[in-house]
Design a protein around this motif. Structure first.
Motif, PDB file in Angstrom:
ATOM      1  N   SER A 115       0.843  -1.205   0.000  1.00  0.00           N
ATOM      2  CA  SER A 115       0.000   0.000   0.000  1.00  0.00           C
ATOM      3  C   SER A 115       0.877   1.254   0.000  1.00  0.00           C
ATOM      4  O   SER A 115       2.086   1.178   0.260  1.00  0.00           O
ATOM      5  CB  SER A 115      -0.915  -0.009   1.220  1.00  0.00           C
ATOM      6  N   PRO A 116       0.279   2.412  -0.239  1.00  0.00           N
ATOM      7  CA  PRO A 116       1.068   3.669  -0.197  1.00  0.00           C
ATOM      8  C   PRO A 116       1.657   3.979   1.178  1.00  0.00           C
ATOM      9  O   PRO A 116       2.476   4.888   1.287  1.00  0.00           O
ATOM     10  CB  PRO A 116       0.050   4.735  -0.616  1.00  0.00           C
TER      11      PRO A 116
ATOM     12  N   ASN B   4       4.069   1.320  -1.915  1.00  0.00           N
ATOM     13  CA  ASN B   4       3.202   1.954  -2.909  1.00  0.00           C
ATOM     14  C   ASN B   4       3.348   1.294  -4.287  1.00  0.00           C
ATOM     15  O   ASN B   4       3.708   1.954  -5.278  1.00  0.00           O
ATOM     16  CB  ASN B   4       3.541   3.451  -2.989  1.00  0.00           C
TER      17      ASN B   4
ATOM     18  N   ALA C 234       1.377   0.245  -6.514  1.00  0.00           N
ATOM     19  CA  ALA C 234       0.565   0.698  -7.661  1.00  0.00           C
ATOM     20  C   ALA C 234       1.203   1.901  -8.343  1.00  0.00           C
ATOM     21  O   ALA C 234       1.171   2.015  -9.565  1.00  0.00           O
ATOM     22  CB  ALA C 234      -0.846   1.039  -7.198  1.00  0.00           C
ATOM     23  N   GLU C 235       1.763   2.803  -7.563  1.00  0.00           N
ATOM     24  CA  GLU C 235       2.339   4.016  -8.156  1.00  0.00           C
ATOM     25  C   GLU C 235       3.824   3.863  -8.483  1.00  0.00           C
ATOM     26  O   GLU C 235       4.348   4.561  -9.338  1.00  0.00           O
ATOM     27  CB  GLU C 235       2.121   5.204  -7.220  1.00  0.00           C
ATOM     28  N   PHE C 236       4.497   2.975  -7.757  1.00  0.00           N
ATOM     29  CA  PHE C 236       5.934   2.758  -7.987  1.00  0.00           C
ATOM     30  C   PHE C 236       6.197   1.255  -8.077  1.00  0.00           C
ATOM     31  O   PHE C 236       6.607   0.633  -7.098  1.00  0.00           O
ATOM     32  CB  PHE C 236       6.744   3.396  -6.853  1.00  0.00           C
TER      33      PHE C 236
ATOM     34  N   ILE D 128       4.448  13.692  -5.969  1.00  0.00           N
ATOM     35  CA  ILE D 128       4.763  12.643  -6.950  1.00  0.00           C
ATOM     36  C   ILE D 128       3.909  11.400  -6.742  1.00  0.00           C
ATOM     37  O   ILE D 128       4.025  10.446  -7.499  1.00  0.00           O
ATOM     38  CB  ILE D 128       6.263  12.257  -6.894  1.00  0.00           C
ATOM     39  N   SER D 129       3.088  11.402  -5.698  1.00  0.00           N
ATOM     40  CA  SER D 129       2.219  10.238  -5.493  1.00  0.00           C
ATOM     41  C   SER D 129       0.922  10.695  -4.832  1.00  0.00           C
ATOM     42  O   SER D 129       0.730  11.879  -4.545  1.00  0.00           O
ATOM     43  CB  SER D 129       2.930   9.193  -4.634  1.00  0.00           C
ATOM     44  N   SER D 130       0.033   9.731  -4.597  1.00  0.00           N
ATOM     45  CA  SER D 130      -1.319  10.077  -4.154  1.00  0.00           C
ATOM     46  C   SER D 130      -1.368  10.740  -2.776  1.00  0.00           C
ATOM     47  O   SER D 130      -2.182  11.640  -2.553  1.00  0.00           O
ATOM     48  CB  SER D 130      -2.189   8.824  -4.170  1.00  0.00           C
ATOM     49  N   LYS D 131      -0.494  10.309  -1.852  1.00  0.00           N
ATOM     50  CA  LYS D 131      -0.583  10.874  -0.493  1.00  0.00           C
ATOM     51  C   LYS D 131      -0.295  12.381  -0.447  1.00  0.00           C
ATOM     52  O   LYS D 131      -1.079  13.126   0.138  1.00  0.00           O
ATOM     53  CB  LYS D 131       0.366  10.121   0.446  1.00  0.00           C
TER      54      LYS D 131
ATOM     55  N   ASN E  47      -2.384   7.927 -13.311  1.00  0.00           N
ATOM     56  CA  ASN E  47      -1.606   6.790 -13.832  1.00  0.00           C
ATOM     57  C   ASN E  47      -2.386   5.478 -13.785  1.00  0.00           C
ATOM     58  O   ASN E  47      -1.844   4.424 -14.073  1.00  0.00           O
ATOM     59  CB  ASN E  47      -0.274   6.646 -13.078  1.00  0.00           C
TER      60      ASN E  47
ATOM     61  N   TYR F  41      -5.936   3.335  -4.555  1.00  0.00           N
ATOM     62  CA  TYR F  41      -4.602   2.789  -4.251  1.00  0.00           C
ATOM     63  C   TYR F  41      -4.543   1.772  -3.118  1.00  0.00           C
ATOM     64  O   TYR F  41      -3.469   1.220  -2.872  1.00  0.00           O
ATOM     65  CB  TYR F  41      -3.620   3.931  -3.994  1.00  0.00           C
TER      66      TYR F  41
END
Lengths: 185, 273
Positions: free
Chosen positions: A92-93, A97, A99-101, B58-61, B103, B219
């Motif tokens: 998870s983030p 993370n 999904a994003e990385f 650069i990311s969702s948080k 994304n 996410y």
């Protein structure tokens, strides 16, 4: 006969003029490579895990290791800590993370020889979108024909990569990484 | 470690909610500046839990932090300009969904998540446009948003996204501090004027909660899209508040609270399955 000799002379010259490429390129063998990590869990016991999907290339010059280089890519979602719910949380983030990385990447910037078969590999580790310099203590284990083997250890602080939840959940703060890699031409 | 989590997730937001109550009581014209201060409070709660965002995000948080701050300003601006609430909420949250999920748009498997998140966006916008606070008990909208926050927190928790579950829960605790004091005043000082939060305050909290829910919905490693859509039904309940008028004033928030627990409870059960 004259033509034959001239051709031979030209070929000989070409052979000597060609620089010798002592550094060989090897592809990391995912089936024989392990990337494990461990960290303190609230002072009770080390928590351990591994990444199962490791790939990359090693350019290795045994005669002059400073000419060598290494690039490693690790699939974030391949994390395994022997607990399915924890694996999901780590993806998870809050942590990796995935999904994003989706990948972690290490690219060496310099390699120094420190002993008969030991060295220090310095490079950039990119994790959750943050790039930091990391130093690995490496051991060259064996080279045999088309295959080489290395081991390495490194210590990183996830907080340096913005993963503040690691300390927030009472983990770490440092993570010990151990890498064992076999690579083939 | 555990005490720090409780402090940041429950105690500090709860105390801030109590401060909100007294601020709203002290200043009867607790209008747009109150909405601004409330937005800042929610932003601080988020920063307390997640740290200062990396900029540019650069990311969702960190994007969520930027959205909460941005919505706080835009919410005040929209109040001055008297923009239609439905259009405002639908517009802002659709853009938030696109930005946070940029994304993931190309991923066909993400389509149910995007669709599910549009349900609370649409219902929330419609509810804010049509169910104003003024003709209702001062606690109906806060209770609705507390239920929404708790539901979102548990859906996030069940989806293996603990960080934003904490953030959702903390916003719930913030409103809980306000609601508890309001309820105590209803019980023990029934003759004093009720402490009403203006709709713009509820709106900025809803926009913040939706920013969190969008990040969770897109996410979290596992998330129940049906649970998100089901939980959105709680936003329709402020439209039924006239039916609660027949109950004694002190009982109205209790019965309404139990009512809000129904759609949220069903949503959590779906998420747990």
């Amino acid at each position: 006969m004259k033509t034959y000799l001239a051709l031979l002379a030209i070929l000989s010259l070409m052979t000597f003029a060609t620089p010798s490429f002592a550094a060989d390129k090897f592809n990391i063998d995912p089936a024989h490579s392990w990337l494990n990590f461990s960290m303190n869990h609230g002072g009770f016991a080390p928590a351990r895990g591994r990444f199962g999907d490791v790939s990359g290339t090693i350019v290795f010059d045994q005669d002059n290791v400073t000419n060598s280089s290494v690039v490693v890519e690790i699939k974030t979602s391949s994390i395994d800590t022997n607990h399915e719910a924890r694996n999901k949380h780590l993806m998870s983030p809050d942590f990796f993370n995935a999904a994003e990385f989706p990948t972690l990447r290490f690219k060496s910037t310099s390699i120094k020889k420190t002993g008969e078969n030991t060295g220090i590999i310095t490079g950039d580790l990119t994790m959750v979108g943050v790039k930091n310099s990391v130093t690995l203590d490496a051991v060259f284990n064996k080279a045999d024909g088309d295959k080489v083997g290395f081991s390495a250890t490194a210590k990183i602080v996830p907080g340096d990569f913005g993963m503040s939840k690691v300390a927030g959940f009472g983990m770490g703060p440092a993570v010990l990484i151990t890498i064992d890699i076999e690579a083939a031409k | 470690m555990f005490s720090e989590i409780i402090l940041n997730t429950v105690v500090i937001p709860f105390v801030l909610g109590i401060v909100l109550f007294f601020a709203a009581r002290k200043f009867p014209e607790f209008g747009l500046w109150g909405a601004f201060v409330t937005g800042i409070a929610v932003f601080c709660i988020y920063i307390l839990l997640e740290g200062w965002p990396s900029l540019p995000p650069i990311s969702s948080k960190p994007k969520v932090a930027v959205l909460i701050a941005g919505f706080t300003i835009l919410n005040v601006a929209s109040g001055f300009l008297r923009i239609n609430r439905f259009a405002l909420i639908l517009g802002l949250l659709s853009l938030a969904l696109l930005w946070i999920g940029w994304n993931r748009i190309g991923d066909i498997e993400m389509l149910p998540r995007f669709a599910a998140l549009m349900v609370p966006v649409a219902i929330g916008g419609w509810a804010f446009q049509n169910f104003d606070q003024q003709d209702q008990s001062s606690l109906f909208w806060p209770i609705t948003l507390i239920a929404f926050a708790i539901g979102g927190a548990l859906i996030a928790l069940l989806g293996a996204y603990i960080g934003l579950a904490q953030a959702m829960g903390a916003v719930g605790a913030f409103l809980g501090g306000f609601a508890l004091l309001t309820f105590i005043f209803i019980l023990f000082r029934p003759n004093t004027a009720p402490t009403n939060l203006p709709q713009n305050v509820h709106q900025v909290i809803f926009l913040s909660l939706m920013s969190l829910l969008i990040a969770i919905g897109l996410y979290a490693p596992e998330v129940s899209t049906i649970a998100i859509a089901t939980m959105a039904m709680v936003l329709l309940l402020p439209g039924l508040t006239a039916r609660f008028a027949r109950f004694p004033t002190a009982l109205q928030p209790v019965i309404y609270g139990i009512t809000t627990a129904m759609p949220v409870g069903v949503a959590i059960a779906i998420a747990a399955l």
